[in-house]
Scaffold this motif. Structure first.
Motif, PDB file in Angstrom:
ATOM      1  N   GLY A  79       0.837  -1.193   0.000  1.00  0.00           N
ATOM      2  CA  GLY A  79       0.000   0.000   0.000  1.00  0.00           C
ATOM      3  C   GLY A  79       0.864   1.231   0.000  1.00  0.00           C
ATOM      4  O   GLY A  79       1.980   1.227  -0.522  1.00  0.00           O
ATOM      5  N   VAL A  80       0.351   2.302   0.581  1.00  0.00           N
ATOM      6  CA  VAL A  80       1.087   3.558   0.660  1.00  0.00           C
ATOM      7  C   VAL A  80       1.631   3.710   2.067  1.00  0.00           C
ATOM      8  O   VAL A  80       0.878   3.670   3.038  1.00  0.00           O
ATOM      9  N   TRP A  81       2.934   3.863   2.159  1.00  0.00           N
ATOM     10  CA  TRP A  81       3.594   4.118   3.434  1.00  0.00           C
ATOM     11  C   TRP A  81       3.756   5.629   3.570  1.00  0.00           C
ATOM     12  O   TRP A  81       4.325   6.281   2.690  1.00  0.00           O
ATOM     13  N   LEU A  82       3.247   6.188   4.649  1.00  0.00           N
ATOM     14  CA  LEU A  82       3.345   7.624   4.908  1.00  0.00           C
ATOM     15  C   LEU A  82       4.314   7.868   6.051  1.00  0.00           C
ATOM     16  O   LEU A  82       4.294   7.146   7.049  1.00  0.00           O
ATOM     17  N   LEU A 127      -5.542   3.642   8.341  1.00  0.00           N
ATOM     18  CA  LEU A 127      -4.133   3.796   8.709  1.00  0.00           C
ATOM     19  C   LEU A 127      -3.747   2.852   9.840  1.00  0.00           C
ATOM     20  O   LEU A 127      -4.481   2.707  10.815  1.00  0.00           O
ATOM     21  N   ARG A 128      -2.579   2.189   9.682  1.00  0.00           N
ATOM     22  CA  ARG A 128      -2.098   1.272  10.723  1.00  0.00           C
ATOM     23  C   ARG A 128      -0.580   1.232  10.729  1.00  0.00           C
ATOM     24  O   ARG A 128       0.074   1.723   9.817  1.00  0.00           O
ATOM     25  N   ARG A 150       3.538   4.964   8.748  1.00  0.00           N
ATOM     26  CA  ARG A 150       2.245   4.283   8.848  1.00  0.00           C
ATOM     27  C   ARG A 150       1.803   3.852   7.459  1.00  0.00           C
ATOM     28  O   ARG A 150       2.255   4.367   6.444  1.00  0.00           O
ATOM     29  N   LEU A 151       0.878   2.906   7.429  1.00  0.00           N
ATOM     30  CA  LEU A 151       0.444   2.271   6.184  1.00  0.00           C
ATOM     31  C   LEU A 151      -1.022   2.518   5.895  1.00  0.00           C
ATOM     32  O   LEU A 151      -1.866   2.359   6.784  1.00  0.00           O
ATOM     33  N   ILE A 152      -1.301   2.903   4.654  1.00  0.00           N
ATOM     34  CA  ILE A 152      -2.661   2.822   4.107  1.00  0.00           C
ATOM     35  C   ILE A 152      -2.657   1.512   3.327  1.00  0.00           C
ATOM     36  O   ILE A 152      -2.024   1.410   2.264  1.00  0.00           O
ATOM     37  N   PRO A 153      -3.286   0.460   3.856  1.00  0.00           N
ATOM     38  CA  PRO A 153      -3.191  -0.862   3.229  1.00  0.00           C
ATOM     39  C   PRO A 153      -3.851  -0.914   1.851  1.00  0.00           C
ATOM     40  O   PRO A 153      -4.943  -0.378   1.654  1.00  0.00           O
ATOM     41  N   SER A 203      -9.173   6.364  -2.275  1.00  0.00           N
ATOM     42  CA  SER A 203      -9.541   7.703  -1.800  1.00  0.00           C
ATOM     43  C   SER A 203      -8.553   8.199  -0.745  1.00  0.00           C
ATOM     44  O   SER A 203      -8.193   9.382  -0.732  1.00  0.00           O
ATOM     45  N   GLU A 204      -8.084   7.311   0.128  1.00  0.00           N
ATOM     46  CA  GLU A 204      -7.113   7.716   1.147  1.00  0.00           C
ATOM     47  C   GLU A 204      -5.764   8.063   0.519  1.00  0.00           C
ATOM     48  O   GLU A 204      -5.114   9.034   0.915  1.00  0.00           O
ATOM     49  N   ALA A 205      -5.328   7.284  -0.461  1.00  0.00           N
ATOM     50  CA  ALA A 205      -4.051   7.544  -1.129  1.00  0.00           C
ATOM     51  C   ALA A 205      -4.105   8.878  -1.880  1.00  0.00           C
ATOM     52  O   ALA A 205      -3.158   9.677  -1.808  1.00  0.00           O
ATOM     53  N   LEU A 206      -5.200   9.136  -2.569  1.00  0.00           N
ATOM     54  CA  LEU A 206      -5.352  10.412  -3.271  1.00  0.00           C
ATOM     55  C   LEU A 206      -5.399  11.576  -2.285  1.00  0.00           C
ATOM     56  O   LEU A 206      -4.822  12.637  -2.533  1.00  0.00           O
TER      57      LEU A 206
END
Length: 96
Positions: free
Chosen positions: A15-18, A38-39, A52-55, A63-66
């Motif tokens: 996913g996206v790592w922030l 987020l986790r 943190r990760l957006i899986p 939508s969360e990644a955008l």
């Protein structure tokens, strides 16, 4: 500030790592509102909590990644940090 991960060997953390800033309060309900899925990142073993990760398998992933990209473009102060240098530091010189 972010990284997109897509690994076949260990898909659980895809996913996206922030990366959050030193001043970001990760317990802030606003962060959970912006990123409900987020986790922590399992691969990091809880040792690096500011990542943190957006899986990728979340129903709200796109939508969360955008939204994360929009916030980064607006220079949201909750994201980003300057890494510590990885260069070897000179050893202390012992006095005789």
């Amino acid at each position: 500030m972010l990284m997109l991960r897509d690994s076949l060997k260990q898909p659980k953390d895809n996913g996206v790592w922030l990366v959050f800033s030193e001043t970001a309060n990760l317990a802030d309900p606003g962060i959970r509102q912006d990123f409900p899925s987020l986790r922590l990142i399992d691969l990091l073993g809880g040792k690096i909590a500011h990542w943190r990760l957006i899986p990728a398998d979340s129903s709200t992933f796109e939508s969360e990644a955008l939204h994360a990209c929009e916030l980064l473009l607006k220079q949201d102060l909750r994201f980003g940090r300057i890494p510590q240098s990885r260069q070897a530091r000179p050893a202390n010189i012992r006095r005789k």
